[in-house]
Design an enzyme around this catalytic site. Structure first.
Site, PDB file in Angstrom:
ATOM      1  N   ASP A  46      -0.072 -14.425   5.322  1.00 18.42           N
ATOM      2  CA  ASP A  46      -0.077 -13.866   3.972  1.00 18.42           C
ATOM      3  C   ASP A  46      -0.829 -12.541   3.915  1.00 18.42           C
ATOM      4  O   ASP A  46      -0.512 -11.683   3.096  1.00 18.42           O
ATOM      5  CB  ASP A  46      -0.662 -14.870   2.967  1.00 18.42           C
ATOM      6  CG  ASP A  46      -0.035 -14.696   1.589  1.00 18.42           C
ATOM      7  OD1 ASP A  46       1.193 -14.463   1.517  1.00 18.42           O
ATOM      8  OD2 ASP A  46      -0.756 -14.778   0.583  1.00 18.42           O
ATOM      9  N   GLU A  58      -7.931  -7.786  -2.954  1.00 16.93           N
ATOM     10  CA  GLU A  58      -7.276  -8.920  -2.308  1.00 16.93           C
ATOM     11  C   GLU A  58      -7.262  -8.760  -0.780  1.00 16.93           C
ATOM     12  O   GLU A  58      -7.504  -9.723  -0.049  1.00 16.93           O
ATOM     13  CB  GLU A  58      -5.845  -9.049  -2.840  1.00 16.93           C
ATOM     14  CG  GLU A  58      -5.205 -10.367  -2.469  1.00 16.93           C
ATOM     15  CD  GLU A  58      -3.980 -10.656  -3.322  1.00 16.93           C
ATOM     16  OE1 GLU A  58      -4.111 -10.663  -4.558  1.00 16.93           O
ATOM     17  OE2 GLU A  58      -2.901 -10.851  -2.751  1.00 16.93           O
ATOM     18  N   GLU A  74       4.687 -12.816  -8.089  1.00 22.19           N
ATOM     19  CA  GLU A  74       3.348 -13.154  -8.595  1.00 22.19           C
ATOM     20  C   GLU A  74       3.344 -14.536  -9.249  1.00 22.19           C
ATOM     21  O   GLU A  74       2.409 -15.325  -9.062  1.00 22.19           O
ATOM     22  CB  GLU A  74       2.879 -12.098  -9.606  1.00 22.19           C
ATOM     23  CG  GLU A  74       2.775 -10.680  -9.045  1.00 22.19           C
ATOM     24  CD  GLU A  74       1.580 -10.467  -8.127  1.00 22.19           C
ATOM     25  OE1 GLU A  74       1.392 -11.292  -7.204  1.00 22.19           O
ATOM     26  OE2 GLU A  74       0.844  -9.490  -8.323  1.00 22.19           O
ATOM     27  N   GLU A  82      10.154 -17.423  -0.726  1.00 24.24           N
ATOM     28  CA  GLU A  82       8.880 -18.126  -0.940  1.00 24.24           C
ATOM     29  C   GLU A  82       8.918 -19.518  -0.295  1.00 24.24           C
ATOM     30  O   GLU A  82       7.955 -19.937   0.344  1.00 24.24           O
ATOM     31  CB  GLU A  82       8.544 -18.236  -2.430  1.00 24.24           C
ATOM     32  CG  GLU A  82       8.114 -16.916  -3.080  1.00 24.24           C
ATOM     33  CD  GLU A  82       6.730 -16.440  -2.651  1.00 24.24           C
ATOM     34  OE1 GLU A  82       5.946 -17.222  -2.084  1.00 24.24           O
ATOM     35  OE2 GLU A  82       6.423 -15.249  -2.882  1.00 24.24           O
TER      36      GLU A  82
HETATM   37  C1  LIG Z   1       4.239 -14.877   0.088  1.00 27.09           C
HETATM   38  C2  LIG Z   1       3.440 -14.422  -1.082  1.00 27.09           C
HETATM   39  N1  LIG Z   1       4.002 -14.424  -2.296  1.00 27.09           N
HETATM   40  C3  LIG Z   1       3.296 -14.006  -3.367  1.00 27.09           C
HETATM   41  C4  LIG Z   1       1.992 -13.574  -3.242  1.00 27.09           C
HETATM   42  C5  LIG Z   1       1.218 -13.160  -4.465  1.00 27.09           C
HETATM   43  N2  LIG Z   1       1.154 -11.747  -4.607  1.00 27.09           N
HETATM   44  C6  LIG Z   1       0.113 -11.035  -4.122  1.00 27.09           C
HETATM   45  O1  LIG Z   1      -0.842 -11.498  -3.575  1.00 27.09           O
HETATM   46  C7  LIG Z   1       1.448 -13.584  -1.950  1.00 27.09           C
HETATM   47  N3  LIG Z   1       0.171 -13.194  -1.718  1.00 27.09           N
HETATM   48  N4  LIG Z   1       2.194 -14.033  -0.904  1.00 27.09           N
END
Ligand SMILES: Cc1ncc(CNC=O)c(N)n1
Length: 229
Positions: A55, A96, A148, A218
């Protein structure tokens, strides 16, 4: 457009109409076994570490996409509060990235050696394609909101009533599951709905496809985290 009429009849936004239509896929993305295992405390820490490292790479790739949405908001929106909401999101990514580095350190993960796995590469490829200037603002903001919102809904579930999330994972869940992030996602959804209301049938089709692509990627991203254990 059929869903547009349905959305109008029910006085709900286009994004809500799509989430109803694609409920199973949305649930697949927001109630994945990986998330459920965090919530019930049975999570495999190796899977969590894989997720964390992958991530981090994803978020780095998310920055230029978010910046492209910001550019579109500046150029195409008559309401300048749009731009401010997105700017807030872009700005938060700096913190982040620092958080990921700090968290990786805590878990003894070296981020400089992380290689993106196939599902991650594919997802970053989608982000890259949505960054192109030809992609309409309504399409890009729909994808941005969905990306998000999936994290918000997933991690908020790990903190809700009756959750048994391990203490050392609570901070991670708080990062996306907190109320402020929830409000930010709501603002993005409102912006998306407003622009989808004015969009052509062609744009609507593209936005719905982008939403589905996000949800599918996702699910694959969570699958990847579990599979590597
Ligand atoms: C795979 C994925 N999807 C959404 C997010 C959330 N957006 C930013 O942080 C994230 N971090 N990773």
């Amino acid at each position: 457009m059929e869903e547009k009429l349905k959305a109008e009849e029910k006085k709900i936004g286009m994004t809500e109409a799509w989430l109803r239509k694609h409920r199973l896929l949305y649930t697949g993305a927001t109630r994945h076994p990986f998330i459920l295992s965090i919530r019930d405390g049975t999570v495999d820490i190796a899977a969590f570490k894989t997720w964390l490292a992958q991530d981090y790479l994803f978020v780095r790739a998310f920055v230029p996409f978010a910046a492209s949405v910001l550019i579109k908001a500046y150029k195409e929106s008559d309401d300048n509060t749009d731009m401010e909401v997105i700017l807030g999101g872009v700005a938060a990514l700096k913190d982040e990235i620092s958080w990921f580095k700090n968290e990786a350190n805590k878990w003894g993960i070296s981020l400089s050696n992380v290689v993106p796995q196939k599902p991650n590469k594919n997802y970053c490829g989608l982000l890259d394609s949505l960054t192109r200037p030809e992609v309409e603002y309504s399409v890009a903001i729909t994808a941005f909101w969905a990306i998000e919102a999936v994290y918000q809904e997933s991690f908020a579930h790990c903190l809700g009533e009756g959750s048994q999330t391990p203490q050392e994972l609570k901070e991670t869940c708080e990062r996306w599951g907190n109320e402020g992030f929830g409000q930010y996602c709501q603002s993005l959804q409102n912006i998306a709905n407003l622009h989808l209301q004015k969009a052509s049938d062609d744009e609507l089709k593209n936005a719905e496809v982008a939403l589905l692509s996000v949800l599918e990627h996702e699910v694959e991203f969570w699958n990847m985290s579990c599979a590597s254990v």
